[in-house]
Design an enzyme around this catalytic site. Sequence first.
Site: not given
Length: 242
Positions: A11, A86, A151, A155, A184
């Site tokens: 998804r 991803n 997080y 990243k 997003i």
Amino acid sequence: MKNVLITGSARGIGAQTAKLFAAEGYNVIVNYNTSEKEAAETCREIRLGGGNSVMIQADVSKRSEAERLFAEAKTEFGAIDTLVNNAGIAQVKLFTDVTDEDYDRMFDCNVRSVFNCCQLALPDMIHNKFGRIINVSSMWGIAGASCEVIYSASKSAVIGFTKALAREVAPSGITVNAVAPGVIDTPMNGGFDRETLNTLTEETPVGRLGTPEDVARAIFFLADEKSGFITAQTLGVDGGYI
């Protein structure tokens, strides 16, 4: 026909990336961990559009499962030409409340998965003297975000990993790049209330949230054969946010 493996592609950004690559003529391996229904729907849409895809379950943060994923993918389509890392998770939490378990899960999902999949993809890419690796980072990996310290750190690690690996494998005809999405409109951001999303929209210079298509097109650009002189880069897809 080239083969692309996209982790976490049931998804959101991953699914849209899978559909774009399929439309461009790639065989697509749709990887998922728990979202079986969504992965099946992504594959169904690809096949309805005339594309080729297969869905394979694997938690790519675990080496044995990642190894099984690559073995099954090779049986289906052959060697992987393009790898899109991803798969990942996010967490909004005060730093003082972060637990050891939170930390381990974040780095396993967001960093170890990249390590595992790159190591497993590279032997064939090196042998074939061609490969494209695109790692999905985040704008917070560049700028850092309050209440997303772990997080952001994970990243940022993806960006450092990308830059170093790109230099190591460039002589073998392999490029390694990252994309750094901004805010997003995906299920990952579904936990934000409307007021927060409105604020984020106002803070984005282009005046809207990003879409999965925006990120997918950036990923495909970096995967294209014509982008062979671009490597060790982090492409921001954030509407000018940072």
